[in-house]
Design a protein around this motif. Structure first.
Motif, PDB file in Angstrom:
ATOM      1  N   ALA A  30       0.836  -1.202   0.000  1.00 33.92           N
ATOM      2  CA  ALA A  30       0.000   0.000   0.000  1.00 33.92           C
ATOM      3  C   ALA A  30       0.870   1.251   0.000  1.00 33.92           C
ATOM      4  N   VAL A  31       1.919   1.242   0.797  1.00 39.39           N
ATOM      5  CA  VAL A  31       2.809   2.407   0.868  1.00 39.39           C
ATOM      6  C   VAL A  31       3.513   2.612  -0.475  1.00 39.39           C
ATOM      7  N   MET A  32       3.900   1.524  -1.128  1.00 36.44           N
ATOM      8  CA  MET A  32       4.529   1.639  -2.449  1.00 36.44           C
ATOM      9  C   MET A  32       3.571   2.285  -3.442  1.00 36.44           C
ATOM     10  N   LEU A  33       2.321   1.831  -3.443  1.00 41.81           N
ATOM     11  CA  LEU A  33       1.350   2.381  -4.394  1.00 41.81           C
ATOM     12  C   LEU A  33       0.910   3.797  -4.028  1.00 41.81           C
ATOM     13  N   LEU A  34       1.197   4.217  -2.804  1.00 43.69           N
ATOM     14  CA  LEU A  34       0.940   5.601  -2.406  1.00 43.69           C
ATOM     15  C   LEU A  34       2.102   6.528  -2.771  1.00 43.69           C
ATOM     16  N   GLY A  35       3.169   5.941  -3.337  1.00 37.06           N
ATOM     17  CA  GLY A  35       4.247   6.788  -3.827  1.00 37.06           C
ATOM     18  C   GLY A  35       5.628   6.524  -3.298  1.00 37.06           C
ATOM     19  N   PRO A 114      -4.105   7.079   5.196  1.00 40.97           N
ATOM     20  CA  PRO A 114      -2.760   6.959   5.761  1.00 40.97           C
ATOM     21  C   PRO A 114      -2.695   6.788   7.279  1.00 40.97           C
ATOM     22  N   ALA A 115      -3.540   7.459   8.041  1.00 37.09           N
ATOM     23  CA  ALA A 115      -3.496   7.303   9.502  1.00 37.09           C
ATOM     24  C   ALA A 115      -3.828   5.867   9.903  1.00 37.09           C
ATOM     25  N   ASP A 116      -4.768   5.235   9.195  1.00 41.02           N
ATOM     26  CA  ASP A 116      -5.111   3.832   9.478  1.00 41.02           C
ATOM     27  C   ASP A 116      -3.954   2.906   9.116  1.00 41.02           C
ATOM     28  N   LEU A 117      -3.278   3.209   8.006  1.00 41.01           N
ATOM     29  CA  LEU A 117      -2.114   2.403   7.626  1.00 41.01           C
ATOM     30  C   LEU A 117      -1.023   2.526   8.682  1.00 41.01           C
ATOM     31  N   ALA A 118      -0.798   3.745   9.172  1.00 41.73           N
ATOM     32  CA  ALA A 118       0.213   3.949  10.212  1.00 41.73           C
ATOM     33  C   ALA A 118      -0.162   3.193  11.482  1.00 41.73           C
ATOM     34  N   ALA A 119      -1.419   3.261  11.879  1.00 42.66           N
ATOM     35  CA  ALA A 119      -1.865   2.556  13.090  1.00 42.66           C
ATOM     36  C   ALA A 119      -1.647   1.050  12.958  1.00 42.66           C
ATOM     37  N   SER A 120      -1.842   0.519  11.759  1.00 44.26           N
ATOM     38  CA  SER A 120      -1.670  -0.928  11.555  1.00 44.26           C
ATOM     39  C   SER A 120      -0.219  -1.366  11.754  1.00 44.26           C
ATOM     40  N   ARG A 121       0.728  -0.438  11.620  1.00 47.40           N
ATOM     41  CA  ARG A 121       2.148  -0.779  11.758  1.00 47.40           C
ATOM     42  C   ARG A 121       2.606  -0.830  13.210  1.00 47.40           C
ATOM     43  N   LEU A 122       1.765  -0.407  14.138  1.00 46.87           N
ATOM     44  CA  LEU A 122       2.165  -0.341  15.546  1.00 46.87           C
ATOM     45  C   LEU A 122       2.189  -1.697  16.231  1.00 46.87           C
ATOM     46  N   ILE A 133       5.881   4.827   8.266  1.00 49.03           N
ATOM     47  CA  ILE A 133       5.068   5.827   8.963  1.00 49.03           C
ATOM     48  C   ILE A 133       5.645   7.219   8.726  1.00 49.03           C
ATOM     49  N   GLN A 134       6.965   7.322   8.748  1.00 46.28           N
ATOM     50  CA  GLN A 134       7.598   8.622   8.486  1.00 46.28           C
ATOM     51  C   GLN A 134       7.256   9.102   7.068  1.00 46.28           C
ATOM     52  N   PHE A 135       7.284   8.198   6.098  1.00 49.53           N
ATOM     53  CA  PHE A 135       6.885   8.546   4.733  1.00 49.53           C
ATOM     54  C   PHE A 135       5.445   9.067   4.712  1.00 49.53           C
ATOM     55  N   LEU A 136       4.544   8.362   5.390  1.00 48.33           N
ATOM     56  CA  LEU A 136       3.136   8.777   5.437  1.00 48.33           C
ATOM     57  C   LEU A 136       2.978  10.121   6.149  1.00 48.33           C
ATOM     58  N   GLN A 137       3.766  10.332   7.207  1.00 45.68           N
ATOM     59  CA  GLN A 137       3.702  11.601   7.928  1.00 45.68           C
ATOM     60  C   GLN A 137       4.070  12.758   6.998  1.00 45.68           C
ATOM     61  N   ILE A 138       5.115  12.573   6.230  1.00 47.75           N
ATOM     62  CA  ILE A 138       5.584  13.643   5.344  1.00 47.75           C
ATOM     63  C   ILE A 138       4.652  13.822   4.155  1.00 47.75           C
ATOM     64  N   ALA A 140       1.474  12.580   3.517  1.00 46.93           N
ATOM     65  CA  ALA A 140       0.041  12.782   3.760  1.00 46.93           C
ATOM     66  C   ALA A 140      -0.218  13.791   4.878  1.00 46.93           C
ATOM     67  N   ARG A 141       0.849  14.265   5.476  1.00 46.26           N
ATOM     68  CA  ARG A 141       0.750  15.253   6.552  1.00 46.26           C
ATOM     69  C   ARG A 141      -0.133  14.767   7.709  1.00 46.26           C
ATOM     70  N   ILE A 142       0.025  13.485   8.035  1.00 49.53           N
ATOM     71  CA  ILE A 142      -0.737  12.969   9.169  1.00 49.53           C
ATOM     72  C   ILE A 142      -0.060  13.386  10.470  1.00 49.53           C
ATOM     73  N   ARG A 143      -0.873  13.590  11.471  1.00 55.03           N
ATOM     74  CA  ARG A 143      -0.386  13.993  12.784  1.00 55.03           C
ATOM     75  C   ARG A 143      -0.513  12.823  13.754  1.00 55.03           C
ATOM     76  N   TYR A 144       0.173  12.935  14.861  1.00 54.11           N
ATOM     77  CA  TYR A 144       0.095  11.919  15.896  1.00 54.11           C
ATOM     78  C   TYR A 144      -1.369  11.685  16.303  1.00 54.11           C
ATOM     79  N   GLU A 145      -2.126  12.755  16.456  1.00 53.09           N
ATOM     80  CA  GLU A 145      -3.518  12.654  16.885  1.00 53.09           C
ATOM     81  C   GLU A 145      -4.351  11.843  15.892  1.00 53.09           C
ATOM     82  N   ASP A 146      -4.029  11.972  14.595  1.00 54.29           N
ATOM     83  CA  ASP A 146      -4.742  11.201  13.571  1.00 54.29           C
ATOM     84  C   ASP A 146      -4.496   9.708  13.757  1.00 54.29           C
ATOM     85  N   ILE A 147      -3.247   9.369  14.046  1.00 55.08           N
ATOM     86  CA  ILE A 147      -2.880   7.955  14.227  1.00 55.08           C
ATOM     87  C   ILE A 147      -3.467   7.424  15.531  1.00 55.08           C
ATOM     88  N   ALA A 148      -3.405   8.218  16.598  1.00 53.63           N
ATOM     89  CA  ALA A 148      -3.987   7.788  17.877  1.00 53.63           C
ATOM     90  C   ALA A 148      -5.486   7.533  17.714  1.00 53.63           C
TER      91      ALA A 148
END
Length: 180
Positions: A30-35, A114-122, A133-138, A140-148
């Protein structure tokens, strides 16, 4: 496989399928297909319970193109990993949050935001997960609160998992460090 070979495999799988299939993917594919074009992986993780597909037809088509589904543990090539409900650390998709990543004539590949994808990696949060997750943060501009918030939507077994919660705290620290 990298992003280019993943797209090639999806096109070949689309051509080999004899009926429509809608696959929910997550993880590295999924991360690959997101760029994240430079990312490599040997598998495409498919969220079985969230996909709409005849599993026998998918298994047959994947075998025909040399991209097997759930091969033996000693298999080292590219493959599809079908993830069932007990191992699936991913929130369920809804009609309004599915992100289409690839579309062919029979095959549609989608993921969650992206926030759901990041949460799945925890559930693991190893260096590769952290990099994704760092790639998604940069990107997609996701924040910690989005992932929480996304963690609160994981299946109960993972939402309340002590390791997931510990890694969420680790992520808070890491995201502050990663900030540009």
């Amino acid at each position: 496989m990298n992003a280019a070979s993943l797209r090639s495999n999806l096109a070949r799988l689309d051509a080999a399928l004899c009926e429509p299939a809608r696959l929910c993917i997550y993880g590295s594919a999924a991360v690959m297909l997101l760029g994240e074009e430079d990312r490599f992986s040997v598998d495409m993780d498919v969220a079985g319970p969230y996909s709409v597909v005849n599993e026998r037809a998918l298994d047959l088509a994947a075998s025909q193109i040399g991209w097997p589904m759930n091969p033996p543990d000693d298999f080292s090539g590219d493959h599809i990993e079908w993830v069932g409900p007990t191992r699936l650390c991913l929130a369920p998709p809804s009609a309004d949050n599915a992100v289409v990543l690839w579309q062919g004539s029979r095959l549609c590949v989608f993921t969650l935001p992206p926030a759901d994808l990041a949460a799945s990696r925890l559930i693991r949060y190893d260096p590769t997960d952290q990099s994704d997750i760092q790639f998604l943060q940069i990107q997609a501009r996701i924040r910690y609160e989005d992932i929480a918030n996304a963690v609160d939507h994981l299946p109960a077994a993972f939402r309340n998992d002590l390791l997931v919660r510990e890694n969420l705290n680790n992520l808070r620290r890491d995201m502050e460090r990663w900030m540009p």
